[in-house]
Design an enzyme around this catalytic site. Structure first.
Site, PDB file in Angstrom:
ATOM      1  N   ASN A 108      27.008 -14.220   0.370  1.00 15.63           N
ATOM      2  CA  ASN A 108      28.427 -14.494   0.149  1.00 15.63           C
ATOM      3  C   ASN A 108      28.743 -15.976  -0.031  1.00 15.63           C
ATOM      4  OD1 ASN A 108      29.335 -11.778   0.314  1.00 15.63           O
ATOM      5  ND2 ASN A 108      29.152 -11.863   2.554  1.00 15.63           N
ATOM      6  N   ARG A 156      33.733  -8.223  -6.747  1.00 16.75           N
ATOM      7  CA  ARG A 156      32.481  -8.432  -6.020  1.00 16.75           C
ATOM      8  C   ARG A 156      32.717  -8.395  -4.508  1.00 16.75           C
ATOM      9  NH1 ARG A 156      29.603 -14.137  -5.585  1.00 16.75           N
ATOM     10  NH2 ARG A 156      27.670 -13.584  -4.551  1.00 16.75           N
ATOM     11  N   HIS A 172      30.841  -6.151  -1.657  1.00 12.77           N
ATOM     12  CA  HIS A 172      30.181  -6.781  -0.521  1.00 12.77           C
ATOM     13  C   HIS A 172      30.794  -6.335   0.804  1.00 12.77           C
ATOM     14  CE1 HIS A 172      27.887 -10.349  -2.512  1.00 12.77           C
ATOM     15  NE2 HIS A 172      27.862  -9.264  -3.278  1.00 12.77           N
ATOM     16  N   HIS A 177      28.807  -5.875 -13.623  1.00 17.79           N
ATOM     17  CA  HIS A 177      28.248  -7.143 -14.117  1.00 17.79           C
ATOM     18  C   HIS A 177      28.639  -7.423 -15.566  1.00 17.79           C
ATOM     19  CE1 HIS A 177      24.855  -7.305 -10.861  1.00 17.79           C
ATOM     20  NE2 HIS A 177      26.061  -7.484 -10.372  1.00 17.79           N
TER      21      HIS A 177
END
Length: 324
Positions: A95, A63, A67, A194
């Site tokens: 975050n 992740r 990001h 996911h």
């Protein structure tokens, strides 16, 4: 040692992806072969140690790569600490749920790399390798990672507006991904990340309670699944749930099977079923897990090329938390 058939196929995909992104001359597989030959081995060792302590930490690292790349490009700016004069990316709202332990892993890996080959391996490249190794650990493809990224010097919390919220619909998602040089197919493949990890109830509670004047819950959410989620996420709680309950620590196509039966956790997940083009791809990935893993690897290479700094641009931070 020569490449096996599967690795050769992925190597070709990597070259094609970089060519499509216009970065083939700047990033390359084996970038540290001479300057820091043990770099990838060290990174893998530290990840293995971390996974022994926390089986799910790899999903945080994956992740983090997403990001980092979607905000100012893949430049390691996510790691920079805030100061009294500047709120950095890591303190932007999207975050806030990234585990502190994930940032501590970055510190440990960087410390070892600096001891091995000072000032050589960038924080941005470290994260790209950690994300790849995390995917492979959970059962995904161990794809070649082109490297040569340099670290950025700017990190602003306000820039995290570039990250897609879990409430995004298909139109919003598609527009954002295209703006980053990624295709609709890349978007559907990358959404498959996911299949591992956890989510905080706050990210999807709007689908469970007071969804609209006519429906308590989002009608696109399977009623039994909605009831299960309400039991795990009472009103105003911020508990954690598995994003892919059938196999939360396995990188597989279960995520896509969930979408087929209206069990996508976020609006931004289930929305992939709202149009023929994306829903067709969801069905293909559900039927063909090997195809999903291959397409995911290719999309990760493309994503890892977004807005990179190379050559004399940026810097190689000695401490990922602080600009040199």
């Amino acid at each position: 040692m020569g490449l096996g058939r599967g690795e050769m196929s992925l190597a070709i995909i990597v070259v094609l992806c970089l060519s499509a992104m216009g970065t083939e001359a700047n990033l390359k597989v084996g970038f540290y072969s001479y300057s820091c030959p043990k770099a990838e081995e060290i990174i893998q060792e530290e990840l293995h140690k971390a996974l022994q302590e926390d089986k799910g930490i790899g999903s945080d690292l994956l992740r983090m790569h997403f990001h980092d790349c979607f905000v100012r490009g893949c430049d390691g700016s996510l790691f920079i600490d805030s100061t009294k004069d500047n709120a950095a990316e890591k303190d932007g709202k999207p975050n806030e749920t990234v585990e502190d332990e994930a940032f501590e892993i970055i510190d440990k890996v960087k410390e070892r790399l600096e001891a091995e080959c000072k000032g050589t391996v960038s924080c941005a490249d470290m994260l790209a390798f950690l994300a790849r190794d995390s995917v492979a650990h959970y059962g995904g493809v161990h794809y070649p990672v082109p490297a040569g990224r340099r670290d950025g010097r700017i990190s602003r919390a306000n820039d995290t507006i570039d990250l897609p919220p879990p409430t995004f619909t298909l139109g919003n998602l598609t527009k954002l991904f295209v703006s980053k040089g990624l295709s609709r197919d890349d978007m559907v493949a990358l959404s498959g990340a996911h299949t591992i990890g956890i989510a905080h109830c706050e990210a999807f509670s709007d689908r469970l309670y007071n969804f609209s004047q006519t429906a308590k819950a989002d009608p696109s959410l399977d009623p039994k699944y909605a009831a299960q989620l309400r039991s795990e996420c009472p009103p105003k709680s911020d508990n954690e749930v598995n994003m892919d309950p059938p196999s939360p620590l396995t990188f597989d196509s279960s995520y896509y099977h969930n979408l087929l039966v209206n069990r996508g956790l976020f609006t931004s997940d289930q929305t992939l079923m709202s149009k023929h083009g994306t829903s067709t791809l969801v069905k293909r990935f559900a039927r063909k897990p090997a195809l999903f893993k291959k397409k995911f690897a290719a999309a990760m290479v493309k994503m890892g090329s977004i807005g990179v700094l190379t050559g004399v641009q940026g810097e190689v931070r000695t401490n990922c938390r602080v600009v040199n």
